[in-house]
Design a protein around this motif. Structure first.
Motif, mmCIF file in Angstrom:
data_model
loop_
_atom_site.group_PDB
_atom_site.id
_atom_site.type_symbol
_atom_site.label_atom_id
_atom_site.label_comp_id
_atom_site.label_asym_id
_atom_site.label_seq_id
_atom_site.Cartn_x
_atom_site.Cartn_y
_atom_site.Cartn_z
ATOM 1 N N THR A 105 18.538 -53.789 -21.169
ATOM 2 C CA THR A 105 18.010 -54.412 -21.097
ATOM 3 C C THR A 105 16.750 -55.332 -20.356
ATOM 4 O OG1 THR A 105 19.218 -57.070 -20.513
ATOM 5 C CG2 THR A 105 18.857 -55.465 -23.284
ATOM 6 N N LYS A 131 10.647 -55.615 -13.613
ATOM 7 C CA LYS A 131 9.709 -54.620 -15.201
ATOM 8 C C LYS A 131 10.624 -53.617 -15.354
ATOM 9 C CE LYS A 131 6.775 -57.976 -15.406
ATOM 10 N NZ LYS A 131 6.201 -59.187 -16.461
ATOM 11 N N CYS A 132 11.068 -53.605 -16.514
ATOM 12 C CA CYS A 132 11.706 -52.376 -16.766
ATOM 13 C C CYS A 132 11.129 -51.846 -18.545
ATOM 14 C CB CYS A 132 13.730 -52.472 -17.419
ATOM 15 S SG CYS A 132 14.707 -51.659 -17.687
ATOM 16 N N TYR A 133 10.858 -50.939 -17.789
ATOM 17 C CA TYR A 133 9.662 -51.009 -19.115
ATOM 18 C C TYR A 133 9.737 -49.335 -18.864
ATOM 19 C CZ TYR A 133 6.384 -54.273 -18.689
ATOM 20 O OH TYR A 133 5.504 -56.258 -18.332
ATOM 21 N N SER A 134 9.127 -49.066 -20.590
ATOM 22 C CA SER A 134 9.013 -47.635 -20.416
ATOM 23 C C SER A 134 7.728 -47.209 -20.237
ATOM 24 C CB SER A 134 9.347 -47.566 -22.183
ATOM 25 O OG SER A 134 8.815 -47.986 -23.027
ATOM 26 N N ASN A 135 6.218 -48.050 -20.487
ATOM 27 C CA ASN A 135 4.796 -47.890 -20.200
ATOM 28 C C ASN A 135 4.673 -47.992 -18.389
ATOM 29 O OD1 ASN A 135 4.889 -46.641 -22.827
ATOM 30 N ND2 ASN A 135 4.199 -49.148 -23.289
ATOM 31 N N THR A 192 9.952 -51.756 -10.443
ATOM 32 C CA THR A 192 10.319 -51.391 -12.068
ATOM 33 C C THR A 192 10.722 -50.233 -12.006
ATOM 34 O OG1 THR A 192 8.581 -50.275 -14.171
ATOM 35 C CG2 THR A 192 7.581 -49.995 -11.708
ATOM 36 N N ASN A 193 11.189 -49.395 -13.395
ATOM 37 C CA ASN A 193 11.447 -48.085 -13.384
ATOM 38 C C ASN A 193 10.805 -47.491 -14.135
ATOM 39 O OD1 ASN A 193 11.573 -49.365 -15.476
ATOM 40 N ND2 ASN A 193 13.086 -48.390 -16.681
ATOM 41 N N SER A 194 9.586 -47.967 -13.398
ATOM 42 C CA SER A 194 8.446 -47.156 -14.317
ATOM 43 C C SER A 194 7.531 -46.421 -13.152
ATOM 44 C CB SER A 194 7.858 -47.171 -15.477
ATOM 45 O OG SER A 194 6.761 -47.257 -16.018
ATOM 46 N N HIS A 195 6.360 -46.184 -13.217
ATOM 47 C CA HIS A 195 5.053 -46.501 -12.279
ATOM 48 C C HIS A 195 3.924 -47.420 -12.804
ATOM 49 C CE1 HIS A 195 7.134 -42.496 -11.158
ATOM 50 N NE2 HIS A 195 7.150 -42.310 -12.077
ATOM 51 N N ASP A 226 7.920 -48.117 -7.321
ATOM 52 C CA ASP A 226 8.030 -48.258 -8.563
ATOM 53 C C ASP A 226 9.844 -46.947 -8.883
ATOM 54 O OD1 ASP A 226 8.217 -45.462 -6.732
ATOM 55 O OD2 ASP A 226 5.915 -44.320 -7.180
ATOM 56 N N ARG A 227 9.847 -46.513 -9.926
ATOM 57 C CA ARG A 227 10.708 -46.010 -9.848
ATOM 58 C C ARG A 227 11.671 -44.756 -8.551
ATOM 59 N NH1 ARG A 227 12.606 -43.872 -14.861
ATOM 60 N NH2 ARG A 227 14.165 -42.711 -14.922
#
Length: 111
Positions: free
Chosen positions: A2, A48-52, A78-81, A99-100
């Protein structure tokens, strides 16, 4: 994971990096999720834990949070970009972006 669990993870990562950390309140955090301090300097971190892709909004939030909490600098993790626009805004506001790929490097280094 989460969003709150990601914030806790980022806080723990910065502790392993030698910082003391404090999570801000979950709601109404003024754009800063974690405050990390070391050697008299304070960093505001937006996690920011995002899929986008992460957009300008995150950069704007951390920029406002730096002023609100009287911090020395800000980082968005973030776990994303990030979008190109977010990268551009971060550069002009001196916000550091993880970023990731950077996050993976730090995990390998400190875990």
């Amino acid at each position: 994971m989460t969003g709150y669990e990601f914030e806790q993870f980022v806080s723990d990562l910065f502790k392993k990096m030698g910082y003391t950390t404090q999570l801000t309140k979950a709601s109404g955090d003024q754009g800063i999720d974690v405050i990390a301090a070391r050697q008299g300097r304070k960093i505001g971190i937006q996690a920011k834990c995002y899929s986008n892709l992460v957009t300008n909004k995150a950069i704007q939030e951390v920029s406002a949070g730096i002023v609100h909490y009287k911090l020395d600098k800000g980082i968005v993790v973030t776990n994303s970009h990030f979008t190109n626009s977010a990268r551009e805004l971060a550069l002009s506001n001196r916000i550091i972006l993880w970023d990731r790929n950077m996050l993976k490097e730090k995990i390998k280094e400190f875990y």
